[in-house]
Enzyme design. Structure first.
Site, PDB file in Angstrom:
ATOM      1  N   HIS A 785       5.486   8.861 -11.397  1.00 52.34           N
ATOM      2  CA  HIS A 785       6.699   8.267 -10.824  1.00 52.34           C
ATOM      3  C   HIS A 785       7.716   8.081 -11.947  1.00 52.34           C
ATOM      4  O   HIS A 785       7.522   7.239 -12.815  1.00 52.34           O
ATOM      5  CB  HIS A 785       6.360   6.929 -10.151  1.00 52.34           C
ATOM      6  CG  HIS A 785       5.478   7.098  -8.952  1.00 52.34           C
ATOM      7  ND1 HIS A 785       4.485   6.209  -8.624  1.00 52.34           N
ATOM      8  CD2 HIS A 785       5.464   8.070  -8.006  1.00 52.34           C
ATOM      9  CE1 HIS A 785       3.878   6.627  -7.516  1.00 52.34           C
ATOM     10  NE2 HIS A 785       4.458   7.759  -7.123  1.00 52.34           N
ATOM     11  N   GLU A 788       9.008   4.764 -13.447  1.00 52.21           N
ATOM     12  CA  GLU A 788       8.058   3.830 -14.041  1.00 52.21           C
ATOM     13  C   GLU A 788       7.924   4.093 -15.537  1.00 52.21           C
ATOM     14  O   GLU A 788       6.872   4.480 -16.048  1.00 52.21           O
ATOM     15  CB  GLU A 788       6.717   3.920 -13.309  1.00 52.21           C
ATOM     16  CG  GLU A 788       6.853   3.432 -11.870  1.00 52.21           C
ATOM     17  CD  GLU A 788       5.687   3.793 -10.952  1.00 52.21           C
ATOM     18  OE1 GLU A 788       5.782   3.507  -9.749  1.00 52.21           O
ATOM     19  OE2 GLU A 788       4.690   4.361 -11.440  1.00 52.21           O
ATOM     20  N   HIS A 882       0.783   3.606 -14.180  1.00 52.03           N
ATOM     21  CA  HIS A 882       1.954   3.371 -13.321  1.00 52.03           C
ATOM     22  C   HIS A 882       2.678   2.102 -13.731  1.00 52.03           C
ATOM     23  O   HIS A 882       2.193   1.331 -14.556  1.00 52.03           O
ATOM     24  CB  HIS A 882       1.521   3.223 -11.854  1.00 52.03           C
ATOM     25  CG  HIS A 882       1.173   4.510 -11.188  1.00 52.03           C
ATOM     26  ND1 HIS A 882       1.973   5.088 -10.233  1.00 52.03           N
ATOM     27  CD2 HIS A 882       0.112   5.345 -11.357  1.00 52.03           C
ATOM     28  CE1 HIS A 882       1.407   6.222  -9.836  1.00 52.03           C
ATOM     29  NE2 HIS A 882       0.283   6.396 -10.488  1.00 52.03           N
ATOM     30  N   GLU A 965      -1.518  -0.458 -13.213  1.00 54.55           N
ATOM     31  CA  GLU A 965      -0.168  -0.897 -12.861  1.00 54.55           C
ATOM     32  C   GLU A 965       0.327  -1.884 -13.902  1.00 54.55           C
ATOM     33  O   GLU A 965      -0.305  -2.911 -14.130  1.00 54.55           O
ATOM     34  CB  GLU A 965      -0.179  -1.582 -11.489  1.00 54.55           C
ATOM     35  CG  GLU A 965      -0.623  -0.691 -10.344  1.00 54.55           C
ATOM     36  CD  GLU A 965       0.503   0.169  -9.791  1.00 54.55           C
ATOM     37  OE1 GLU A 965       1.628   0.128 -10.349  1.00 54.55           O
ATOM     38  OE2 GLU A 965       0.260   0.878  -8.790  1.00 54.55           O
TER      39      GLU A 965
HETATM   40 ZN    ZN Z   1       3.767   4.440  -9.466  1.00 52.03          ZN
END
Ligand code: ZN
Length: 1132
Positions: A785, A788, A882, A965
């Site tokens: 992504h 990010e 992420h 994350e």
């Molecule tokens: Zn992500």
């Protein structure tokens, strides 16, 4: 004192007698419990007798007792009574009583009061009233008694509770109840406040249906309600009628749930009126309760306007190869019926992009252990896997020159880049410091070494020689700067390498200008950056400012100062007093900037390439500022329903001047930050589109500085490429086996790097080589992504650590072969997208069946994992890095069959599962201060079935398959609690992740006690959906939709009813009350305990007389249902 109630409270007989003589029960088939059998409770007996409607005294006595029962204790008693047919009994009694030739209000009034109280808690009261033929009857009672305030109020409360049913509300609307009730709402007065309040509440309740709203709007009641609100607000100088003013606002809210209602409010100057009244409320204690509902009302009615764009589609579009059908079809243009009534029903919440499409075939994934356990068939034939053997160079390398240092990269681009570096460095010449001052929009150009020029240069090139000179001047400036400040103390950063890499990066618009911070590099600022506390009422203030645009249009400048699609205005008009913006550089994202007022700018972000949504990431240059002036920036097309910007997060700022003065820092910046829903909708009038404003205010330190603002610390593709080159140079090739290869080319032709890091064998002896070649793999990926960027900083920490001299790093290299794909979506990163690849798709939802052409990096990453699996080298650990925009801390998502079944409420039936997936998170919890074990989750969600984590776990069979994350904001636990995260902490997280890998080494004594690592962990079976926001509700309403108006719903019917006998303004009804000899409700209440005064309100004639009976009742209450009465003891 001879009380009416006491002397007449004679119930001659026992309960048993009552039960046997209960005649009403047989026809109440809807209420089987009503049959007064031997097991009936006292309540049932009372209800049964109530609807028989005997003589007035006994009926009043029953009402007395019921009310006493219901006034004490909790709502449970009322619900019990409802379950026993209480509403029906009251309705029947009311209907019978009201239909008599001359209704007795001594009876009817308490009946209506009790009916309102019970009906308020009976969700089906509306239908029950219809069945009992009570609806029209109550309305006609109201008509007859419009001159009797207390009777009218009682009828109004009952009508109000009927409206909990839409069909009953509509029935009342057909009977013109709206007009009857509306006429009872009079302008400011000090009399009969109770009745007026009851009328407004009843009107608001009636307006719960579209038909009634339509009727009210068409009769001009919106204007009338506005006038009433103004009248009451201006004349209620003593603030005694706040409840009425609040109720009027609630009516306005209901009536503006329709488009026509909102238009009517605006057309009658409602926004201006509300604004003025609200300003006077702001500074008056006690009027606070009016402010928020007014602000919400103004936000709701603020006329919708489309984003000032020609199209929602991204400015950056790429023609995709192959099947034109695979191009995301542009959403069909919507016809003109903008903003229809349907939008009122519910708000669109489909923009939770984390929750993406799920595949049909996995519908029962979360509940079916077989499905969870089964391995889907490979998505490609095995013969396609051989190509990936090249990505294991360590297996074929012979180490003949083990003692020399000649491990050159095979096909990495560093050699060609190095030549670029040389040639551009040769061009370097002198630069005077004054060059900076004369050129505020300082940018370093990327492509100049190849003879390409930026847009400004291109335009000039056509006619003028100066263009070339300008280009020359700029290039020398860059080169000279680079020369002068080589190194400059920024570790692992080399400006010439950066520029060389940037020259090669392929972007859709063909960027040829570098953003200064990426070129120059940055260091974390000294010290911590705490999350600033939210300024109280900041959102309210911002909304007021927004509303002023509408009220004072003359103050609005509305001048476009930057437009990605149309470079003319900001360049031609040379407006000296406006900020200048720019974003046409790698990872840049700003589509349009409009100067709204003198120091306020609306910013519009560019949607992801080939796509019309996913706006979140921004990164742009701003210049021409005046120092110490607060500038307000509004990003007006954000999509998510909430943001960490409401919880202490700040965007980041980089000042070129500060950098040149030796402080090259990205710093958290901005004050008055908040995030709330605005009045914009998509350019093409998409009916349900909703946008949010991120607003923040920046006060720049220097005049004419050049600054950069970003959502988060940028990390470009070129930064990665140059970083890998620097790393490669930094390692000792006799110790560290470092290879950078190309996994594949991206859609737009950028190489996607894959890095191998492990320890070189100690010798070329068989034993060492064997150990070297049999090391298990660990596969790490990041930045699928593009928005990010935090993931890249964590990955940077991991890469640097794994290449370092640290003994733990050495130990890890000796134990494992690291296969790292640090940027799975280079195209997205380069083009400044937030979520998607250039095909407009979320690459982390493509892992099930990745398309080799449209999602090449995923296709080949998965292919490489298949290959490892097919050669018996299934990775020990897989982790995809992420960033998380709605949570704090750092945490892992993993995969567990057992926990998935648990959380879906399915039977785990003695299922055995290797708990090894918990080892790493448990270790991180001990090692990494930013890490939060409690935020981890191991659920295999259906909606995530196509993510890297789930597919690698299911299809490749990697037990420890994770998504890591990292917050964009900061931590709410541990030593970083209350601090925003910086690149230092993010990189440290990457290091700590490596540390945690020690816990999974095979046959190696662990640094961390293995016993401690497999400690049984208490599972939190009640854990919420881990993928959702876990912040408490924001202190200010982000939304203004109807369900966000809970503050208005506080109207307390009970206290209104209780007050109906004690308000002194209803003297005219004294004759009604006088029936009860010697009764003076007000005086009676004085001196009583709170509870008994409450009890006395409905049945004032009881006061002081039946209290002993009541006490007995309370003592004997059945603990089971809270209301049970054991008849004999109570009656005898
Ligand atoms: Zn992500």
């Amino acid at each position: 004192m001879s009380g009416y109630g006491r002397s007449n409270f004679t119930w001659n007989g026992t309960l048993r007698e009552l039960q046997t003589s209960s005649p009403a029960s047989c026809k109440e088939r809807a209420r089987p419990a009503m049959a007064a059998s031997a097991s009936s409770s006292g309540v049932e007996v009372l209800l049964s007798n109530l609807q028989n409607l005997g003589d007035i005294e006994s009926t009043l006595n029953i009402l007395n007792v019921l009310d006493e029962l219901l006034s004490a204790g909790t709502d449970r008693r009322i619900h019990y009574m409802i379950s026993k047919g209480g509403s029906e009994a009251l309705l029947t009694a009311m209907v019978k009583s009201a239909r008599s030739f001359n209704p007795n209000y001594t009876l009817l009034l308490p009946l209506l009061h009790l009916l309102a109280k019970v009906g308020y808690r009976d969700r089906r009261i509306g239908m029950k009233a219809q069945n009992a033929d009570a609806v029209r009857l109550t309305l006609s009672l109201l008509r007859q008694n419009s001159k009797h305030p207390r009777r009218a109020a009682a009828c109004l409360w009952v009508l109000q509770v009927y409206c909990s049913s839409v069909s009953t509300a509509n029935l009342l609307g057909e009977c013109r109840a709206i007009d009857v009730i509306y006429r009872l709402i009079c302008p400011y007065t000090t009399k009969t406040l109770h009745t007026i309040k009851a009328a407004i509440d009843a009107l608001a309740a009636l307006l719960c249906t579209k038909a009634n709203v339509h009727s009210a709007v068409s009769k001009g009641y919106v204007a009338g309600l506005l006038r009433l609100y103004e009248d009451w607000s201006s004349k209620d100088t003593e603030h005694v009628a706040i409840a009425i003013r609040c109720a009027l606002l609630r009516c306005l809210h209901e009536v503006t749930n329709s488009t026509a209602g909102r238009h009517a409010l605006v057309a009658h100057g409602g926004i201006g009126l509300l604004y003025e009244v609200t300003q006077t409320c702001l500074f008056t204690k006690g009027l606070e309760s009016l402010v928020d509902p007014s602000v919400q009302l103004m936000r709701k009615c603020y006329p919708k306007s489309t984003l000032p764009l020609k199209s929602d589609l991204s400015v950056y579009c790429l023609e995709l190869p192959r099947q034109p059908g695979s191009v995301p079809a542009p959403e069909p243009e919507l016809n003109g019926e903008e903003d229809s009534e349907e939008e009122d029903d519910e708000e669109d919440d489909s923009n939770e992009s984390e929750e993406a499409d799920s595949k049909d075939y996995d519908d029962d994934l979360e509940t079916d252990p077989d499905k969870l356990r089964s391995r889907p068939a490979p998505d490609r034939p095995p013969e396609l896997l051989a190509q990936y053997s090249r990505l294991r160079p360590e297996l074929t390398y012979e180490f003949q020159e083990l003692d020399s240092s000649s491990s050159e990269p095979e096909d990495c681009s560093s050699s060609s880049s190095d030549e670029e570096v040389q040639s551009s460095a040769e061009d370097a010449s002198r630069l005077k410091p004054s060059d900076f001052n004369s050129c505020p929009t300082f940018r370093t150009k990327g492509r100049d070494a190849r003879g390409n020029h930026g847009p400004r240069e291109q335009r000039e090139e056509e006619g003028a020689e100066e263009g070339a000179e300008e280009a020359q001047r700029r290039r020398t400036m860059v080169d000279t700067l680079a020369e002068r400040h080589i190194g400059a103390g920024i570790p692992h950063h080399d400006r010439r390498l950066y520029r060389a890499a940037a020259v090669l990066a392929k972007s859709i618009p063909g960027f040829n200008i570098l953003a200064f911070p990426d070129f120059w590099g940055h260091l974390p600022p000294p010290g911590n950056e705490p999350m600033p506390p939210r300024k109280p009422k900041v959102q309210r203030q911002k909304v007021f400012e927004d509303i002023q645009r509408l009220l004072n249009p003359d103050d609005v400048i509305n001048e476009v100062v930057f437009d990605l699609e149309d470079p003319s205005p900001q360049c031609s008009s040379e407006r000296s007093n406006s900020l200048k913006f720019f974003s046409k550089f790698e990872s840049g994202n700003l589509r349009k900037a409009t100067q709204v007022r003198r120091n306020e700018y609306d910013l519009i972000l560019n949607a992801d390439a080939n796509c019309s949504q996913h706006t979140q990431w921004f990164y742009f240059e701003v210049s021409n500022m005046v120092a110490n002036v607060p500038y307000r920036f509004n990003v007006i097309n954000c999509e998510k329903t909430n943001s960490q910007f409401n919880y202490g997060m700040q965007p980041v700022l980089y000042s070129v001047r500060e950098a040149l003065e030796g402080r090259p820092h990205w710093k958290r910046t901005g004050t008055e930050i908040c995030y709330y829903r605005n009045h914009f909708c998509a350019a093409r009038g998409k009916k349900r589109s909703t946008f949010y404003t991120l607003t923040f205010t920046v006060t720049f330190r220097h005049n004419d500085d050049v600054c950069y603002l970003a959502y988060h610390y940028p990390y470009t593709y070129s930064a990665l490429q140059s970083h890998l080159m620097v790393l490669h140079r930094s390692v000792d090739p006799s110790k560290v086996f470092f290879r950078q290869q190309v996994l594949c080319q991206t859609l737009s032709g950028n190489p996607c790097p894959l890095v191998t890091i492990t320890a070189c064998p100690a010798t070329r002896g068989m034993r060492d080589l064997h150990q070297f070649r049999s090391r298990p793999c660990i596969v790490l990926t990041a930045r699928v992504h593009p928005g990010e960027s935090n993931a890249s900083w964590v990955m940077k920490g991991t890469l640097e650590f794994l290449c370092s001299d640290d003994p733990v790093a050495q130990s890890l290299r000796e134990a494992f072969v690291f296969k790292i794909i640090p940027m799975l979506n280079p195209d997205g990163v380069i083009n400044g997208t937030h979520r998607c690849s250039l095909s407009g798709e979320d690459l982390n939802r493509q892992w099930c069946k990745p398309d080799p052409v449209l999602s090449p990096t995923i296709y080949h990453a998965k292919g490489f994992l298949y290959y490892l699996n097919s050669t018996g080298s299934t990775p020990l650990v897989f982790c995809d890095y992420h960033g998380h925009s709605r949570k704090k801390n750092v945490f892992l998502y993993g995969c567990s069959i057992k926990e998935t079944l648990w959380q879906s409420g399915s039977d785990t039936g003695g299922l055995k599962e290797d708990p090894g997936y918990r080892t790493i998170p448990k270790t991180l919890d001990r090692l990494a201060p930013a890490f939060s074990f409690n935020s981890c989750n191991y659920q295999v969600e259906k909606s995530r079935s196509a993510t890297a984590r789930v597919v690698v776990w299911r299809e490749i069979g990697v037990l420890r398959s994770y998504t890591m994350e990292s917050t964009y904001n900061g931590c709410d636990q541990g030593i970083y609690k209350g601090l925003q995260t910086g690149t230092r902490e993010l990189q440290d997280m990457g290091v700590k992740f490596c540390h945690s890998l020690l816990s999974v080494r095979r046959n190696v004594p662990s640094l961390y006690s293995s016993r401690r690592l497999v400690d049984h962990i208490d599972l939190d079976h009640n854990s919420h959906n881990c993928f959702e926001d876990d912040e408490p509700p924001c202190v200010e309403e982000i939304e203004y939709s109807t369900d966000g108006l809970s503050k208005l719903k506080g109207s307390d019917l009970d206290s209104d009813i209780n007050g109906n006998t004690s308000s002194g303004d209803e003297q005219e009804e004294e004759e009604e009350v006088v029936v009860h000899k010697g009764f003076n409700p007000i005086r009676r209440c004085e001196g009583q305990s709170h509870q008994s005064s409450l009890r006395s309100r409905l049945f004032p004639h009881l006061i002081g007389h039946d209290l002993e009976v009541i006490e007995v009742l309370h003592m004997k209450r059945n603990s089971c249902n809270g209301v049970g009465i054991t008849g004999r003891q109570y009656l005898s």
